[in-house]
Design a protein around this motif. Structure first.
Motif, short mmCIF file in Angstrom:
data_model
loop_
_atom_site.label_atom_id
_atom_site.label_comp_id
_atom_site.label_asym_id
_atom_site.label_seq_id
_atom_site.Cartn_x
_atom_site.Cartn_y
_atom_site.Cartn_z
N GLU A 132 1.51 -2.18 8.72
CA GLU A 132 2.66 -2.77 9.41
C GLU A 132 3.20 -1.80 10.46
OE1 GLU A 132 6.58 -4.91 7.74
OE2 GLU A 132 6.54 -2.76 7.38
N TRP A 140 8.11 -3.07 3.32
CA TRP A 140 7.58 -2.95 1.95
C TRP A 140 8.30 -1.83 1.25
CZ3 TRP A 140 4.52 -6.76 0.36
CH2 TRP A 140 3.85 -7.51 1.33
N LEU A 199 -0.39 -1.68 3.08
CA LEU A 199 0.47 -2.68 3.73
C LEU A 199 1.53 -2.01 4.60
CD1 LEU A 199 0.96 -5.14 0.74
CD2 LEU A 199 -0.27 -5.62 2.88
#
Ligand SMILES: *Cc1c(COP(=O)(O)O)cnc(C)c1O
Length: 315
Positions: A182, A155, A178
């Motif tokens: 991750e 990201w 996010l």
């Protein structure tokens, strides 16, 4: 309703919470499921710490955090019902006092209420809460002792014309969540976020520093949050006579630095031992980072008189 579905089941023990001008027990500090902020991320917040000192708890850089909270609100265009900077300071101090905490994490939040769910929040009230709870080392004691392990996120940090990255806003944190999620699922401690061009931005909630040949390089980037811890570490290093040069960085420059470390109110000063499976420096907590951690905690706990102006004593 089964217990596991109780939306008020406290995973956090916040005790008494400041909620629109009153201190209420945690279970009474509740909002509607139609809250605008819950649907669209239209909230702004701060993360602050109060440290135990020999004169009782002291809030670290209180006014700077209260001011940034209002700046975030201004960026989002919040206008109605905003508390003043003095009211924010006072609410934070009152909440810490009400919970009789020796040290704590402090979370103020401003958010749009449930008056309407149109995208335009113009008619919605802005609410204000402050919660406090006990929070130790954010990334765990092991990450501090051994150095944290980071991985470059898939990201990217949002460009400045996509999200208002200078605001500490709820919606911006989808990006942080996010990236952090991750990294954790892959077995790392934290994510390293690059910008759309591939330059190093920051961690999911921390600013970065490089050390090379004794010079301190705070990673500069227009999309990074202007961290208060980052500013504190720059000033502590300068007081130690260290040369400080803000500069942009690429990920390969991180790989070849003598040390890399990250800073934030939650993470404080955390050394980094590994990035993208490459050891940084000696692949352990670096001496410069550990010295800065010590300096930072000394200032925050009132042991360094030179930085006494950073502390607001609770009583
Ligand atoms: C809060 C935050 C930081 C750290 O800021 P501090 O003022 O030092 O706590 C860094 N990056 C992001 C994205 C943040 O939200």
């Amino acid at each position: 309703m089964s217990e596991s579905h109780d939306p008020t089941a406290p995973g956090i023990d916040a005790g008494r919470i400041w909620f629109d001008g009153r201190l209420v027990p945690q279970e009474q500090a509740q909002v509607s499921v139609l809250t605008h902020a819950m649907h669209y991320g239209t909230s702004v917040f701060e993360g602050i710490r109060a440290y135990a000192t020999d004169r009782g708890p002291a809030v670290f850089r209180l006014r700077d955090h209260s001011r940034r909270l209002l700046e975030s609100a201004r960026i989002l265009g919040m206008r109605n019902d905003l508390p003043s900077v003095e009211e924010i300071d006072d609410a934070i101090l009152a909440t810490i006092r009400a919970n009789d905490r020796a040290s704590c994490y402090v979370r103020p939040l401003l958010w749009y209420g449930a008056e309407s769910l149109g995208v335009n929040p113009g008619r919605n009230r802005v609410h204000f809460m402050v919660a406090t709870w006990s929070w130790g080392t954010y990334l765990g004691d092991e990450a501090v002792a051994k150095g944290a392990r980071l991985i470059t996120s898939s990201w990217r940090r949002s460009p400045a014309d996509v999200m208002p990255t200078k605001a500490k806003a709820g919606g911006n944190y989808v990006n942080s969540v996010l990236a952090n999620q991750e990294a954790r699922e892959l077995g790392y401690d934290e994510a390293l976020l690059l910008d759309a061009q591939g330059f190093v931005a920051e961690g999911s909630g921390e600013n970065l520093f490089l050390v090379r040949d004794g010079v301190l390089y705070p990673v500069a980037h227009s999309v990074n949050l202007r961290g208060i811890t980052r500013d504190s570490v720059i000033r502590l290093a300068e007081a130690d006579g260290v040369t400080v040069r803000e500069s942009m960085a690429t990920r390969d420059e991180l790989y070849t630095a003598d040390e890399v470390f990250m800073v934030g109110t939650a993470a404080e000063v955390t050394p980094i031992a590994e990035i993208d499976r490459r050891p940084i420096g000696a692949g352990a907590a670096g001496p410069f980072a550990m010295r800065m951690r010590e300096r930072y905690l000394a200032a925050a706990t009132g042991e360094d008189e030179r930085f006494a102006a950073w502390l607001t004593f609770v009583s």
